[in-house]
Design a protein around this motif. Sequence first.
Motif, mmCIF file in Angstrom:
data_model
loop_
_atom_site.group_PDB
_atom_site.id
_atom_site.type_symbol
_atom_site.label_atom_id
_atom_site.label_comp_id
_atom_site.label_asym_id
_atom_site.label_seq_id
_atom_site.Cartn_x
_atom_site.Cartn_y
_atom_site.Cartn_z
ATOM 1 N N GLY A 386 0.819 -1.207 0.000
ATOM 2 C CA GLY A 386 0.000 0.000 0.000
ATOM 3 C C GLY A 386 0.850 1.253 0.000
ATOM 4 N N GLN A 387 0.228 2.361 -0.369
ATOM 5 C CA GLN A 387 0.898 3.647 -0.406
ATOM 6 C C GLN A 387 0.250 4.611 0.572
ATOM 7 N N ALA A 388 1.011 5.612 0.972
ATOM 8 C CA ALA A 388 0.467 6.638 1.856
ATOM 9 C C ALA A 388 -0.761 7.259 1.193
ATOM 10 N N GLY A 389 -1.804 7.404 1.952
ATOM 11 C CA GLY A 389 -3.047 7.959 1.416
ATOM 12 C C GLY A 389 -4.072 6.917 1.037
ATOM 13 N N ASP A 390 -3.676 5.639 0.998
ATOM 14 C CA ASP A 390 -4.627 4.595 0.605
ATOM 15 C C ASP A 390 -5.799 4.483 1.582
ATOM 16 N N ILE A 391 -5.510 4.607 2.869
ATOM 17 C CA ILE A 391 -6.591 4.485 3.850
ATOM 18 C C ILE A 391 -7.558 5.655 3.698
ATOM 19 N N GLU A 392 -7.016 6.838 3.471
ATOM 20 C CA GLU A 392 -7.879 8.004 3.256
ATOM 21 C C GLU A 392 -8.721 7.827 1.989
ATOM 22 N N THR A 393 -8.119 7.205 0.970
ATOM 23 C CA THR A 393 -8.876 6.954 -0.258
ATOM 24 C C THR A 393 -10.020 5.974 0.013
ATOM 25 N N LEU A 394 -9.741 4.930 0.802
ATOM 26 C CA LEU A 394 -10.797 3.979 1.147
ATOM 27 C C LEU A 394 -11.919 4.666 1.918
ATOM 28 N N LEU A 395 -11.562 5.525 2.860
ATOM 29 C CA LEU A 395 -12.581 6.243 3.615
ATOM 30 C C LEU A 395 -13.360 7.192 2.705
ATOM 31 N N GLY A 396 -12.671 7.767 1.717
ATOM 32 C CA GLY A 396 -13.373 8.590 0.744
ATOM 33 C C GLY A 396 -14.391 7.789 -0.042
ATOM 34 N N LEU A 397 -14.013 6.567 -0.411
ATOM 35 C CA LEU A 397 -14.953 5.695 -1.123
ATOM 36 C C LEU A 397 -16.142 5.326 -0.246
ATOM 37 N N VAL A 398 -15.892 5.113 1.048
ATOM 38 C CA VAL A 398 -16.992 4.821 1.966
ATOM 39 C C VAL A 398 -18.006 5.963 1.931
ATOM 40 N N GLY A 399 -17.521 7.191 1.874
ATOM 41 C CA GLY A 399 -18.415 8.337 1.799
ATOM 42 C C GLY A 399 -19.104 8.459 0.460
ATOM 43 N N PHE A 400 -18.345 8.268 -0.628
ATOM 44 C CA PHE A 400 -18.911 8.415 -1.970
ATOM 45 C C PHE A 400 -19.958 7.343 -2.276
ATOM 46 N N LEU A 401 -19.854 6.169 -1.641
ATOM 47 C CA LEU A 401 -20.761 5.061 -1.909
ATOM 48 C C LEU A 401 -21.797 4.879 -0.808
ATOM 49 N N GLY A 402 -21.939 5.867 0.061
ATOM 50 C CA GLY A 402 -22.841 5.759 1.194
ATOM 51 C C GLY A 402 -24.301 5.940 0.819
ATOM 52 N N PRO A 403 -25.187 5.889 1.808
ATOM 53 C CA PRO A 403 -26.625 6.012 1.564
ATOM 54 C C PRO A 403 -26.975 7.294 0.802
ATOM 55 N N GLY A 404 -27.803 7.128 -0.209
ATOM 56 C CA GLY A 404 -28.242 8.264 -1.007
ATOM 57 C C GLY A 404 -27.315 8.645 -2.132
ATOM 58 N N LYS A 405 -26.150 7.976 -2.237
ATOM 59 C CA LYS A 405 -25.179 8.332 -3.266
ATOM 60 C C LYS A 405 -25.246 7.412 -4.480
ATOM 61 N N THR A 406 -25.963 6.311 -4.366
ATOM 62 C CA THR A 406 -26.015 5.334 -5.447
ATOM 63 C C THR A 406 -27.466 4.989 -5.768
ATOM 64 N N PHE A 407 -27.656 4.258 -6.875
ATOM 65 C CA PHE A 407 -29.002 4.001 -7.377
ATOM 66 C C PHE A 407 -29.807 3.103 -6.445
ATOM 67 N N CYS A 408 -29.158 2.168 -5.775
ATOM 68 C CA CYS A 408 -29.840 1.290 -4.828
ATOM 69 C C CYS A 408 -28.972 1.126 -3.590
ATOM 70 N N ALA A 409 -29.329 0.227 -2.718
ATOM 71 C CA ALA A 409 -28.634 0.078 -1.432
ATOM 72 C C ALA A 409 -27.464 -0.900 -1.484
ATOM 73 N N HIS A 410 -27.112 -1.398 -2.671
ATOM 74 C CA HIS A 410 -26.033 -2.384 -2.748
ATOM 75 C C HIS A 410 -24.705 -1.801 -2.272
ATOM 76 N N ALA A 411 -24.303 -0.685 -2.833
ATOM 77 C CA ALA A 411 -23.003 -0.096 -2.488
ATOM 78 C C ALA A 411 -22.950 0.375 -1.041
ATOM 79 N N PRO A 412 -23.989 1.063 -0.519
ATOM 80 C CA PRO A 412 -23.930 1.435 0.901
ATOM 81 C C PRO A 412 -23.747 0.236 1.826
#
Length: 452
Positions: A386-412
């Motif tokens: 892994g590289q520095a910033g990977d954990i922050e990127t994962l947390l960013g994805l958690v936010g981007f794919l959270g409730p209300g951000k996608t077409f259905c509830a699969h990603a959240p």
Amino acid sequence: MTLTSFGPANRIQRSPQTHPLTWRLRDDGEPVWLDEYQAKNGYAAARKAFADLSQDDIVQTVKDAGLKGRGGAGFPTGVKWGLMPKDESMNIRYLLCNADEMEPNTWKDRMLMEQLPHLLIEGMLISARALKTYRGYIFLRGEYTTAAKHLNRAVEEAKAAGLLGKNILGSGFDFELFVHTGAGRYICGEETALINSLEGRRANPRSKPPFPAAVGVWGKPTCVNNVETLCNVPAIIGDGVEWYKSLAREGSEDHGTKLMGFSGKVKNPGLWELPFGVTARELFEDYAGGMRDGFKLKCWQPGGAGTGFLLPEHLDAQMYAGGIAKVGTRMGTGLAMAVDDSINMVSLLRNMEEFFARESCGFCTPCRDGLPWSVKLLRALEKGEGQAGDIETLLGLVGFLGPGKTFCAHAPGAVEPLGSAIKYFRPEFEAGIAATSAAVVPPLARPIVVGA
């Protein structure tokens, strides 16, 4: 894995008044066929519903009982039924049973269908009467071959006894029921994706509104309920609202009982019918027997792979939707998984996210591209690359794919366990960052390359 509703030895005697879902189960695990089912008061609730209750009475009884969906979402069943149109001219309506059960670590519906197929049929018959649906489908996970065999036999038994087909119980009401085996996609657990699949289309979720109650299968009013949900209906109709509400423990906002379980390296993995409001600690220690010798509980999930991880200190939470919400996640399907201290959380999450990424229908960009990117980062962390910033990127994805951000509830649902794992076990993720990594990179600085 034990498919049983038994509690600890000599602790619980199942009875109709305490175990409405499982009291009819045979000790040898064999299916309860029609003769035995009727000898155990089977179809008595259906006869009561047809003889003594109007269709609106059935809907109101289920609504008053507070029955909620048992598939994971927990939407009030009576409210959902009330959305079906009142217009008598709309005489083509459908009732669908969601028996896809593709949630990892969940097998409760399988037990009901394999061992008590007539309980599901009775629940669907009463529900069809209430909703004025003339045809029903059990949309079954394709891998559940034993359940398919038992359900098909039970349907034929019910037809021969005049409990399905034309003029049921002399009421003039007709209801046909079919078992439909799916091709095997997790996304079919979403009701509109299930409807598309049943119609022979690609299993993508549909836009809502319109909701299935208005425009469902082949454009007709449709109600979709989970297996365990429908199996609760006969007891509610047969024994009444107040009795049903009395089953739950004090403090629970949910009524009735729930099939709950524990898997992982516990001494007695299994499935039990328990009242809502039982604590997770009681489920883990008294029923599952705690961890096997040589293993220590590291964390646990309360209801399938799509729920967040909790710590041992959270075991005193009550098992109902609001009780689990108080400690930061969802009740889900109610079948918990124990993670032992030998498991690396990065490897566990990589395995989970591979499943969710593979099962995405690919319709919306955040889910289609975000989940594979989380897998790529987790693979790198797992290998120590892994590289520095990977954990922050994962947390960013958690936010981007959270409730209300996608077409259905699969990603959240897919990223909820990822976010909780980083919250509680961040050092294990940090250990995967290579020592030679560059200085800290700002969050999301690494480019997200589709297909990389």
